[in-house]
Write a protein that holds these residues in place. Structure first.
Motif, PDB file in Angstrom:
ATOM      1  N   GLN A  27      65.827  93.639  30.227  1.00 29.72           N
ATOM      2  CA  GLN A  27      64.692  94.191  30.970  1.00 29.72           C
ATOM      3  C   GLN A  27      63.940  93.082  31.711  1.00 29.72           C
ATOM      4  OE1 GLN A  27      63.902  97.540  31.317  1.00 29.72           O
ATOM      5  NE2 GLN A  27      65.893  97.737  30.347  1.00 29.72           N
ATOM      6  N   ARG A  28      63.751  91.957  31.048  1.00 34.34           N
ATOM      7  CA  ARG A  28      63.032  90.834  31.660  1.00 34.34           C
ATOM      8  C   ARG A  28      63.807  90.300  32.863  1.00 34.34           C
ATOM      9  NH1 ARG A  28      63.755  85.649  31.372  1.00 34.34           N
ATOM     10  NH2 ARG A  28      65.072  85.637  29.509  1.00 34.34           N
ATOM     11  N   GLU A  29      65.113  90.122  32.687  1.00 33.36           N
ATOM     12  CA  GLU A  29      65.932  89.610  33.790  1.00 33.36           C
ATOM     13  C   GLU A  29      66.001  90.611  34.932  1.00 33.36           C
ATOM     14  OE1 GLU A  29      69.548  88.618  31.727  1.00 33.36           O
ATOM     15  OE2 GLU A  29      68.795  86.638  31.145  1.00 33.36           O
ATOM     16  N   GLY A  30      66.084  91.905  34.599  1.00 35.08           N
ATOM     17  CA  GLY A  30      66.099  92.942  35.631  1.00 35.08           C
ATOM     18  C   GLY A  30      64.803  92.992  36.423  1.00 35.08           C
ATOM     19  N   ALA A  31      63.708  92.684  35.753  1.00 34.33           N
ATOM     20  CA  ALA A  31      62.399  92.669  36.420  1.00 34.33           C
ATOM     21  C   ALA A  31      62.133  91.333  37.112  1.00 34.33           C
ATOM     22  CB  ALA A  31      61.295  92.934  35.399  1.00 34.33           C
ATOM     23  N   GLU A  32      63.092  90.404  36.984  1.00 28.11           N
ATOM     24  CA  GLU A  32      62.979  89.078  37.572  1.00 28.11           C
ATOM     25  C   GLU A  32      61.710  88.357  37.121  1.00 28.11           C
ATOM     26  OE1 GLU A  32      63.550  89.444  41.814  1.00 28.11           O
ATOM     27  OE2 GLU A  32      65.606  90.149  41.555  1.00 28.11           O
ATOM     28  N   VAL A  33      61.487  88.413  35.805  1.00 28.80           N
ATOM     29  CA  VAL A  33      60.342  87.755  35.187  1.00 28.80           C
ATOM     30  C   VAL A  33      60.908  86.634  34.316  1.00 28.80           C
ATOM     31  CG1 VAL A  33      58.421  88.065  33.563  1.00 28.80           C
ATOM     32  CG2 VAL A  33      58.994  89.893  35.164  1.00 28.80           C
ATOM     33  N   SER A  34      60.332  85.459  34.434  1.00 26.98           N
ATOM     34  CA  SER A  34      60.814  84.346  33.612  1.00 26.98           C
ATOM     35  C   SER A  34      60.342  84.521  32.174  1.00 26.98           C
ATOM     36  CB  SER A  34      60.301  83.009  34.160  1.00 26.98           C
ATOM     37  OG  SER A  34      58.918  82.871  33.879  1.00 26.98           O
ATOM     38  N   LEU A  35      61.029  83.859  31.271  1.00 26.59           N
ATOM     39  CA  LEU A  35      60.647  83.906  29.863  1.00 26.59           C
ATOM     40  C   LEU A  35      59.216  83.402  29.713  1.00 26.59           C
ATOM     41  CD1 LEU A  35      62.720  83.491  26.849  1.00 26.59           C
ATOM     42  CD2 LEU A  35      60.851  81.880  26.988  1.00 26.59           C
ATOM     43  N   ARG A  36      58.898  82.344  30.405  1.00 22.82           N
ATOM     44  CA  ARG A  36      57.550  81.763  30.344  1.00 22.82           C
ATOM     45  C   ARG A  36      56.492  82.750  30.840  1.00 22.82           C
ATOM     46  NH1 ARG A  36      56.733  75.633  31.837  1.00 22.82           N
ATOM     47  NH2 ARG A  36      58.599  75.803  30.587  1.00 22.82           N
ATOM     48  N   GLN A  37      56.776  83.450  31.957  1.00 21.27           N
ATOM     49  CA  GLN A  37      55.816  84.423  32.492  1.00 21.27           C
ATOM     50  C   GLN A  37      55.595  85.570  31.517  1.00 21.27           C
ATOM     51  OE1 GLN A  37      58.102  85.200  36.060  1.00 21.27           O
ATOM     52  NE2 GLN A  37      56.496  84.312  37.370  1.00 21.27           N
ATOM     53  N   LEU A  38      56.675  86.100  30.951  1.00 24.03           N
ATOM     54  CA  LEU A  38      56.548  87.211  30.017  1.00 24.03           C
ATOM     55  C   LEU A  38      55.803  86.782  28.762  1.00 24.03           C
ATOM     56  CD1 LEU A  38      57.007  90.102  29.144  1.00 24.03           C
ATOM     57  CD2 LEU A  38      59.305  89.446  28.377  1.00 24.03           C
ATOM     58  N   ALA A  39      56.105  85.606  28.261  1.00 23.24           N
ATOM     59  CA  ALA A  39      55.416  85.117  27.064  1.00 23.24           C
ATOM     60  C   ALA A  39      53.914  85.007  27.322  1.00 23.24           C
ATOM     61  CB  ALA A  39      55.987  83.764  26.641  1.00 23.24           C
ATOM     62  N   LYS A  40      53.551  84.525  28.500  1.00 16.43           N
ATOM     63  CA  LYS A  40      52.127  84.373  28.828  1.00 16.43           C
ATOM     64  C   LYS A  40      51.443  85.739  28.895  1.00 16.43           C
ATOM     65  CE  LYS A  40      48.965  82.337  32.157  1.00 16.43           C
ATOM     66  NZ  LYS A  40      48.815  81.576  33.399  1.00 16.43           N
ATOM     67  N   VAL A  41      52.056  86.690  29.597  1.00 15.95           N
ATOM     68  CA  VAL A  41      51.476  88.027  29.740  1.00 15.95           C
ATOM     69  C   VAL A  41      51.389  88.734  28.386  1.00 15.95           C
ATOM     70  CG1 VAL A  41      51.838  90.316  30.746  1.00 15.95           C
ATOM     71  CG2 VAL A  41      52.171  88.293  32.145  1.00 15.95           C
ATOM     72  N   ALA A  42      52.412  88.532  27.555  1.00  9.06           N
ATOM     73  CA  ALA A  42      52.457  89.186  26.245  1.00  9.06           C
ATOM     74  C   ALA A  42      51.574  88.482  25.215  1.00  9.06           C
ATOM     75  CB  ALA A  42      53.895  89.267  25.743  1.00  9.06           C
ATOM     76  N   GLY A  43      51.109  87.287  25.544  1.00 11.04           N
ATOM     77  CA  GLY A  43      50.243  86.560  24.630  1.00 11.04           C
ATOM     78  C   GLY A  43      50.982  85.958  23.442  1.00 11.04           C
ATOM     79  N   ILE A  44      52.246  85.581  23.654  1.00  5.69           N
ATOM     80  CA  ILE A  44      53.036  84.947  22.591  1.00  5.69           C
ATOM     81  C   ILE A  44      53.618  83.650  23.133  1.00  5.69           C
ATOM     82  CG2 ILE A  44      53.565  87.106  21.386  1.00  5.69           C
ATOM     83  CD1 ILE A  44      56.277  87.168  22.728  1.00  5.69           C
ATOM     84  N   SER A  45      54.104  82.809  22.235  1.00  2.00           N
ATOM     85  CA  SER A  45      54.642  81.518  22.671  1.00  2.00           C
ATOM     86  C   SER A  45      56.044  81.687  23.267  1.00  2.00           C
ATOM     87  CB  SER A  45      54.690  80.540  21.494  1.00  2.00           C
ATOM     88  OG  SER A  45      55.702  80.924  20.578  1.00  2.00           O
ATOM     89  N   ASN A  46      56.404  80.752  24.128  1.00  2.05           N
ATOM     90  CA  ASN A  46      57.750  80.742  24.714  1.00  2.05           C
ATOM     91  C   ASN A  46      58.828  80.701  23.636  1.00  2.05           C
ATOM     92  OD1 ASN A  46      56.434  80.600  27.177  1.00  2.05           O
ATOM     93  ND2 ASN A  46      56.937  78.450  27.531  1.00  2.05           N
ATOM     94  N   PRO A  47      58.715  79.797  22.645  1.00  6.00           N
ATOM     95  CA  PRO A  47      59.762  79.744  21.622  1.00  6.00           C
ATOM     96  C   PRO A  47      59.886  81.051  20.826  1.00  6.00           C
ATOM     97  CG  PRO A  47      58.419  77.757  21.547  1.00  6.00           C
ATOM     98  CD  PRO A  47      57.755  78.710  22.488  1.00  6.00           C
ATOM     99  N   THR A  69      54.102  95.957  27.811  1.00  6.46           N
ATOM    100  CA  THR A  69      53.079  95.862  28.854  1.00  6.46           C
ATOM    101  C   THR A  69      53.469  94.796  29.871  1.00  6.46           C
ATOM    102  OG1 THR A  69      51.351  96.591  27.339  1.00  6.46           O
ATOM    103  CG2 THR A  69      50.638  95.393  29.303  1.00  6.46           C
ATOM    104  N   GLY A  70      53.933  93.656  29.387  1.00  2.00           N
ATOM    105  CA  GLY A  70      54.345  92.573  30.286  1.00  2.00           C
ATOM    106  C   GLY A  70      55.525  92.954  31.152  1.00  2.00           C
TER     107      GLY A  70
END
Length: 157
Positions: A27-47, A69-70
């Motif tokens: 879903q993230r790749e299909g939405a062309e959202v980076s892991l870092r961007q999704l982690a920030k929006v979701a309020g969780i760490s990249n790792p 939501t992200g």
């Protein structure tokens, strides 16, 4: 009866964790959202997000909601994938509402509630059509035109 070993349940949970992680990644790749961007929006760490996507961590319902939501997808879809909720009866209308990226989660829920209310009303109307209980469009429970169940119409305060 087929014997079930004690590890079958653990294996199924492990598979569900991998499945939800792979689904989130797709879903993230299909939405062309980076892991870092999704982690920030979701309020969780990249790792932590990376571990979820690789199936190493099982996210809580709260984290799944933040990820949904992200990604601008239905939290319900993630809950079903994670095994938290049972899948709903399939409906092209509900599927279209759930998949619409331009609707907020609240708007999707309201549309779903109204649609399901109409369906319940139609089932009740069909089952009552053979009895004297159905008196026509002016029945209590429908609007003046008889098309909208009153439990589906938002009330103004």
């Amino acid at each position: 009866m087929v014997p079930v070993s004690g590890t079958d349940g653990v294996e199924k949970i492990g598979q569900a964790v991998e499945d939800i992680g792979a689904y989130i990644r797709r879903q993230r790749e299909g939405a062309e959202v980076s892991l870092r961007q999704l982690a920030k929006v979701a309020g969780i760490s990249n790792p932590y997000l990376s571990q979820i996507e690789r199936g190493l961590r099982k996210p809580s319902a709260e984290i799944l909601a933040q990820i949904a939501t992200g990604l601008r997808i239905s939290a319900e879809a993630l809950y079903v994938r994670a095994g938290i909720l049972e899948p709903r009866e399939s409906s092209p209308v509900l599927d279209a509402v759930a998949a619409d990226p331009d609707l907020s989660e609240r708007q999707k829920q309201v549309l779903t509630d109204i649609y399901e209310s109409f369906r319940r009303g139609n089932v009740a109307e069909t089952s009552a059509s053979g009895s004297s209980a159905a008196t026509g469009p002016q029945d209590a429970g429908t609007d003046v035109g008889g098309d909208i169940p009153t439990d589906a119409v938002p009330r103004s305060s």
